[in-house]
Enzyme design. Sequence first.
Site, short mmCIF file in Angstrom:
data_model
loop_
_atom_site.label_atom_id
_atom_site.label_comp_id
_atom_site.label_asym_id
_atom_site.label_seq_id
_atom_site.Cartn_x
_atom_site.Cartn_y
_atom_site.Cartn_z
N GLU A 150 -10.46 33.76 21.38
CA GLU A 150 -10.32 32.92 22.57
C GLU A 150 -11.19 31.68 22.38
O GLU A 150 -12.38 31.79 22.11
CB GLU A 150 -10.73 33.67 23.83
CG GLU A 150 -10.77 32.81 25.08
CD GLU A 150 -9.45 32.11 25.38
OE1 GLU A 150 -9.49 30.91 25.70
OE2 GLU A 150 -8.38 32.77 25.28
N CYS A 248 4.24 31.99 29.59
CA CYS A 248 4.59 32.43 30.95
C CYS A 248 5.15 31.23 31.72
O CYS A 248 4.77 30.96 32.85
CB CYS A 248 3.38 33.05 31.66
SG CYS A 248 1.94 31.97 31.78
#
Length: 495
Positions: A150, A248
Amino acid sequence: MAGTEDGTAAGGNGQARLPEAFLEKMKELLGQEYGAFLETYSQERKKGLRLNPLKVTGPSEVQMLVKQFGLWKIPWAEEGYYYDEKARPGKHAWHEAGVFYIQEPSAMAVAEFLEAEPGEKVLDLCAAPGGKTTQIAGKLLGQGLLVSNEIHPARAKILSRNVERMGIANAVVTNEEAGTLADRFPAFFDKIVVDAPCSGEGMFRKDEEARTQWSREHVLMCARRQGGILDLAGTMVRPGGRIVYSTCTFSPEENEGVVNAFLERNPEFYVEQTAAGEAFDAGVPLWVEAGRKELAFTCRIWPHHAQGEGHFAAVLRKAGEERDNRPQKYKKPSYVKDAQIKSLWREFCLDTLSKEGEELFGRKAEERMVRFGEQLYLVPGMMPDFAGLRILRAGLHLGTIKKNRFEPSHGLALYLKKEQVKRWQAWGAESRETAAYMGGETLEAGAEGGNGWTLVLAGGYSIGWAKKVGGILKNHYPKGLRSHDHYRLQGTCER
């Protein structure tokens, strides 16, 4: 009421003001399905959780959890279930014990597309907060290597915490740019997930910030960034390996468009059709002009076709030979050589672990220990040297080396099971004792078992350490997690 002329959708989730340009775009794209799509903004979102196969290991445990929280199956996720919000599983002690992970139902499809298998080397490139990482870890069953990266430091810390909570031992959490990893891991991974940062259109029902930040320019900026990340992932997967690219969002520019452009730049890749993808009804035509026919194998999850939010996934296979099973040669990390540190660790194991536990941490495990300051970690055996990388979690956090003693970590407690320790204290998950323990209180214990480090169990699942001294359990539940109101209490004490 599905929507209004000012771009507001109303209903079970309250008022959700949608960007007018977004509505115009969706109306053009969806055609006759636009009304059904817009209607979803007046409906309650379905919420989901995944059972953790590293901890939930049998049908009886599954049924117990189904009954406890009133779960019903998510069809596309092996361990996925919908739950009634009134059950409040996130407030239960088992959530902190890593028995399950609360995750948006559609997002669970991505790891299913990846089809990770025990023993493989897997990279989750944009991993926070950890839903897909923890799902992949469940597929690996503790075998192989999972690198979870990340780029944003604060989000990387959340990722690391979730890896710890779920009892994952074979994951290394990094906080790096994709380009840095690409330089270090050329053609190294068997499988990669690129859940790319996107405009988030599929999460508009739940994410106000995504709605307010949306613009056509933002969509195009995201698409450019996604293409760069995907190109770097392409250099890190081995020939014959697989990348799952997901977002998404609904925007074709960020979905089929990014995949189509990637295939143009990287002709050694192709879109692979999977059984997992066939489980979804696309519902609408493809939107890439002059795109490849194989884009039909990509998958969209629509809120008006499935009980979940919007998602997109494409499985990209790199041409070439399948995995070479011969051992790979690469530089190993700098393992601990200090005899005193090994001795302190061995003393802890002899005093605390049962025979079954000692089998987990034998001499071979000692050969894979690394030290970061006072912290001791057990590195996954397939992990190459990580010197120079920003590492938040170098595998399983064993504990802290202090003056002439070793103190076990919370992560080690969440990894271990009752059968693997000599001393344990079990209370009901909803008992007053468990609530007191999670609140940081000192508790009484029986005299049997002797003094020393004691694993605390909540409803059968490990939740932390206590140190037993003369019938008293000194609390070692992490201060940052303590709360008397962390989860609901029901009934009386259960032992």
